[in-house]
Scaffold this active site. Structure first.
Site, mmCIF file in Angstrom:
data_model
loop_
_atom_site.group_PDB
_atom_site.id
_atom_site.type_symbol
_atom_site.label_atom_id
_atom_site.label_comp_id
_atom_site.label_asym_id
_atom_site.label_seq_id
_atom_site.Cartn_x
_atom_site.Cartn_y
_atom_site.Cartn_z
ATOM 1 N N ASP A 82 0.820 -1.209 0.000
ATOM 2 C CA ASP A 82 0.000 0.000 0.000
ATOM 3 C C ASP A 82 0.857 1.263 0.000
ATOM 4 O O ASP A 82 1.910 1.312 0.618
ATOM 5 C CB ASP A 82 -0.922 0.016 1.220
ATOM 6 N N ARG A 83 0.353 2.278 -0.682
ATOM 7 C CA ARG A 83 1.029 3.576 -0.682
ATOM 8 C C ARG A 83 0.705 4.359 0.585
ATOM 9 O O ARG A 83 1.594 4.906 1.231
ATOM 10 C CB ARG A 83 0.608 4.382 -1.912
#
Length: 328
Positions: A82-83
């Site tokens: 995930d960013r």
């Protein structure tokens, strides 16, 4: 409004309320898990365990290739992370004959904390890690605490449906739309974006089949025609459709036939049909309530499991960066 369904039925009952996640990146922490014997300690590939915040995996990989002076495809990793999170993951860089690892590590350390480093005989491959450990914080929970505790206890025993997370499909299902427009083109020298669209279409069909099994209450029960009776699974569509036979094949083809435009994407590909377990097992699930409306969760998932799909089994979550801020 998107024509693509991006919310699938739960197996353990209606969702209990709403919650906000990712008010800060530290509310969503992911730590990649590897086996003790994963790395050989020598070889042509330098492996770095990096902590990143607010950066997606592909961006970090490109920056590492620039810092190392190597080609983009000389940098590899176990999986996308995930960013909008704090994530710790491994990257490998192809550096045959180089002896200046410490110089590069120092350079990388100016951008991201380097937690560990070692050497390995080959590049890292997708899904070869042992899993991911999550530490999540849900805020502003509207659900009843006792009901949440009961649901989590149930899920710790049964697991949850192994849906692909909605992030796989892009905003409003855009990745599926792109796959439909491209048809069979992704198989010929596919770009990264084309590959992502193709994968999204495959994942979406899997979710549709799993949703049908959830509705029929058969997602944990083998059906005649299962390729591996030891694993209740669903199709990752490919050339020829599905590896299932008999009753299960008929069910899967019936569901996919409801979406002919997506099925057509696979009409002339050379992708081999594969399988994915229908159940998402949870390891070491624990939780606590540090405040009245705040829930902290810890658990581990196998490679390919989506934490957001587990959350969706008991609560509706809204990302903190999409919640309107009060006027000042």
């Amino acid at each position: 409004m998107s024509q693509w369904r991006l919310d699938w039925p739960t197996a353990s009952g209606p969702r209990l309320g709403t919650a906000v996640i990712r008010q800060t990146p530290a509310d969503f922490m992911v730590d990649e898990l590897v086996r003790p014997d994963t790395f050989t300690g020598d070889g042509e590939h330098l492996c770095l365990r990096i902590e990143k915040t607010g950066d997606n995996t592909e961006f970090v990989a490109r920056e590492l290739s620039r810092l190392a002076g190597c080609r983009d495809f000389d940098v590899s990793f176990f999986g996308l992370k995930d960013r909008h999170a704090v994530t710790r993951q491994w990257f490998s860089l192809y550096r045959p004959g180089r002896t200046d690892d410490q110089t590069l590590i120092s350079k990388v350390g100016e951008r991201w904390p380097v937690l560990e480093s070692t050497r390995h005989i080959r590049k890292l491959r997708r899904g070869e890690h042992s899993g991911n450990h999550f530490r999540l914080c849900l805020r502003e929970i509207t659900a009843d605490r006792i009901e949440v505790d009961q649901r989590l206890k149930l899920l710790s025993e049964t697991g949850s449906p192994n849906y692909f997370g909605s992030q796989r499909f892009g905003f409003g299902g855009n990745n599926i739309e792109q796959a439909v427009k491209q048809g069979d083109r992704p198989r010929r020298g596919k770009s990264f974006r084309a590959g992502m669209a193709f994968s999204a279409a495959r994942s979406w069909l899997f979710n549709e089949v799993l949703a049908e099994r959830v509705v029929r209450n058969s997602w944990m029960t083998p059906i005649d025609g299962e390729p591996d009776r030891a694993c209740v699974s669903g199709p990752l569509w490919g050339d020829g459709g599905t590896a299932a036979t008999g009753e299960l094949e008929a069910l899967e083809r019936e569901v996919v036939a409801r979406n002919p435009e997506v099925a057509a994407v696979f009409g002339s590909t050379r992708m081999k049909p594969e399988r994915r377990p229908l159940m998402l097992p949870l390891s070491n699930l624990s939780w606590r309530w540090p405040e009245e409306r705040v829930l902290e969760l810890e658990f581990s998932l196998e490679p390919g499991g989506f934490a957001t799909s587990f959350l969706a089994e008991f609560i509706d979550v809204v990302s903190g960066d999409s919640v309107p801020k009060p006027a000042s």
